[in-house]
Write a protein that holds these residues in place. Sequence first.
Motif, mmCIF file in Angstrom:
data_model
loop_
_atom_site.group_PDB
_atom_site.id
_atom_site.type_symbol
_atom_site.label_atom_id
_atom_site.label_comp_id
_atom_site.label_asym_id
_atom_site.label_seq_id
_atom_site.Cartn_x
_atom_site.Cartn_y
_atom_site.Cartn_z
ATOM 1 N N LYS A 186 -3.795 7.053 1.372
ATOM 2 C CA LYS A 186 -5.256 7.111 1.322
ATOM 3 C C LYS A 186 -5.846 7.772 2.559
ATOM 4 N N ASP B 251 -8.914 10.405 2.775
ATOM 5 C CA ASP B 251 -10.090 10.112 3.592
ATOM 6 C C ASP B 251 -10.400 11.295 4.513
ATOM 7 N N THR C 13 0.851 -1.191 0.000
ATOM 8 C CA THR C 13 0.000 0.000 0.000
ATOM 9 C C THR C 13 0.883 1.236 0.000
#
Length: 77
Positions: A27, A31, A16
């Motif tokens: 991410k 978010d 990731t």
Amino acid sequence: MEGRAINIDPEILGGTPVFFGTRVPIKNLFDYLETGESIEIFLDDFENVSKGQVVKVLEMCQKLIESSSNILHENIA
């Protein structure tokens, strides 16, 4: 900020994309922004991430969008 902002390593969270030198997924920043939180709140919650890293990631995203404008236009039209 000098240096790398993003690290992708199969040994860290299965590859990731994370902020370099951390285990904080990129991410997570998006978010936070999506829910209306500020960059300052994100930085308070993830103290290992620097403001310079956040700025660099956002600049990289801007460049990607600008360089992909033809592709994006074709998919929107």
